[in-house]
Design a protein around this motif. Structure first.
Motif, mmCIF file in Angstrom:
data_model
loop_
_atom_site.group_PDB
_atom_site.id
_atom_site.type_symbol
_atom_site.label_atom_id
_atom_site.label_comp_id
_atom_site.label_asym_id
_atom_site.label_seq_id
_atom_site.Cartn_x
_atom_site.Cartn_y
_atom_site.Cartn_z
ATOM 1 N N LEU A 50 0.844 -1.191 0.000
ATOM 2 C CA LEU A 50 0.000 0.000 0.000
ATOM 3 C C LEU A 50 0.882 1.245 0.000
ATOM 4 O O LEU A 50 1.760 1.390 0.844
ATOM 5 N N GLY A 56 1.162 5.621 -0.422
ATOM 6 C CA GLY A 56 0.448 6.888 -0.314
ATOM 7 C C GLY A 56 1.117 7.857 0.642
ATOM 8 O O GLY A 56 1.203 9.051 0.369
ATOM 9 N N HIS A 57 1.602 7.345 1.777
ATOM 10 C CA HIS A 57 2.247 8.218 2.759
ATOM 11 C C HIS A 57 3.577 8.748 2.228
ATOM 12 O O HIS A 57 4.316 8.046 1.539
ATOM 13 N N PHE A 73 -4.859 7.328 6.016
ATOM 14 C CA PHE A 73 -5.336 6.644 4.821
ATOM 15 C C PHE A 73 -6.274 5.521 5.252
ATOM 16 O O PHE A 73 -5.972 4.770 6.184
ATOM 17 N N TRP A 133 -8.124 2.137 3.988
ATOM 18 C CA TRP A 133 -7.968 1.114 2.963
ATOM 19 C C TRP A 133 -9.022 0.025 3.133
ATOM 20 O O TRP A 133 -9.305 -0.402 4.254
ATOM 21 N N TRP A 147 -7.982 -3.904 -0.807
ATOM 22 C CA TRP A 147 -6.813 -3.096 -0.474
ATOM 23 C C TRP A 147 -6.748 -1.809 -1.283
ATOM 24 O O TRP A 147 -5.700 -1.184 -1.394
ATOM 25 N N GLU A 148 -7.886 -1.400 -1.825
ATOM 26 C CA GLU A 148 -7.945 -0.112 -2.508
ATOM 27 C C GLU A 148 -8.044 1.011 -1.481
ATOM 28 O O GLU A 148 -8.628 0.844 -0.414
ATOM 29 N N LYS A 149 -7.461 2.145 -1.824
ATOM 30 C CA LYS A 149 -7.545 3.312 -0.946
ATOM 31 C C LYS A 149 -8.934 3.920 -1.059
ATOM 32 O O LYS A 149 -9.361 4.329 -2.136
ATOM 33 N N LYS A 150 -9.655 3.986 0.072
ATOM 34 C CA LYS A 150 -11.002 4.537 0.065
ATOM 35 C C LYS A 150 -10.989 6.047 0.293
ATOM 36 O O LYS A 150 -11.834 6.769 -0.225
ATOM 37 N N LYS A 151 -10.016 6.510 1.093
ATOM 38 C CA LYS A 151 -9.953 7.945 1.364
ATOM 39 C C LYS A 151 -8.600 8.298 1.954
ATOM 40 O O LYS A 151 -8.003 7.505 2.683
ATOM 41 N N ALA A 152 -8.118 9.482 1.630
ATOM 42 C CA ALA A 152 -6.938 10.059 2.264
ATOM 43 C C ALA A 152 -7.380 11.327 2.974
ATOM 44 O O ALA A 152 -8.148 12.119 2.424
#
Length: 223
Positions: free
Chosen positions: A8, A10-11, A37, A39, A44-49
């Protein structure tokens, strides 16, 4: 390890906290970039940041920690600038408390009590704050003199870096200090003294809906 299922991304800085919710089928990650984040634990998709709401002029740095409430829906988020409660189902902040008045130093750590009705928070000046978990209303301040001896001249300051709650006793906490020691503290009985609900649907003296701490009305514990 049989296999790495996924990686994963994003960070922008190192990870400082992880929390799973079985009820929401969700993994929340927090980082030193002051980001959260959310998930999906299936795809394992990112739902929101979501960036935590920092004071004006504050750089987005500092360890951010996360812990789910026993209901697996509400999420405790702690950062040096705040403690906050998120609704995990909506992935939104619903309550926030910022250091002020007698608890004005940076927050070092926070934890739910074993029954998730209290939040314990440690501060860099040695103070410990006890809050109700629903509104983040300050209920008690434990001064460092209650659990630490007076510092000697020229000695390095000692502060609590980690706090955790006893798994069965809601009024016991452990503090990990910067000098390598661990202090176990028993606080006043929160249910008897403060009228917090001890069973679902049963309340005595429900606190006001204000999320701002009223320090003048809180108990203080000192040696």
């Amino acid at each position: 390890v049989d296999e790495v299922k996924t990686k994963l991304k994003g960070h922008q800085k190192h990870i400082t906290g992880l929390a799973f919710s079985a009820a929401l089928n969700l993994l929340v990650s927090s980082g030193a970039d002051a980001q959260l984040f959310f998930w999906s634990a299936d795809s394992w998709e990112k739902k929101k940041a979501s960036a935590i709401q920092l004071p004006a002029g504050k750089s987005p740095v500092g360890d951010t920690r996360v812990q789910f409430h026993n209901d697996q829906v509400h999420l405790l988020v702690s950062h040096e600038t705040q403690i906050a409660i998120y609704d995990g189902s909506k992935m939104e902040c619903i309550q926030k408390w910022v250091p002020q008045e007698s608890l004005s130093s940076p927050i070092t750590c926070a934890s739910y009590s074993c029954n998730s009705q209290l939040v314990y928070a440690s501060f860099s000046d040695g103070n410990v704050g006890i809050f109700d978990a629903e509104y983040l209303r300050l209920r008690c301040r434990i001064a460092p003199s209650a659990y630490m001896s007076q510092p000697t001249p020229n000695s390095a300051p000692i502060m609590p870096l980690v706090i955790t709650a006893h798994p069965q006793e809601p009024n016991q906490i452990a503090l990990g200090l910067s000098d390598g020691s661990v202090k176990v503290i028993e606080t006043p009985d929160p249910f008897r003294r403060w009228g917090i609900a001890d069973k679902a649907g049963t309340e005595n003296g429900r606190p006001s809906s204000s999320s701002a701490a009223n320090n003048s009305g809180s108990d203080q514990i000192q040696r």
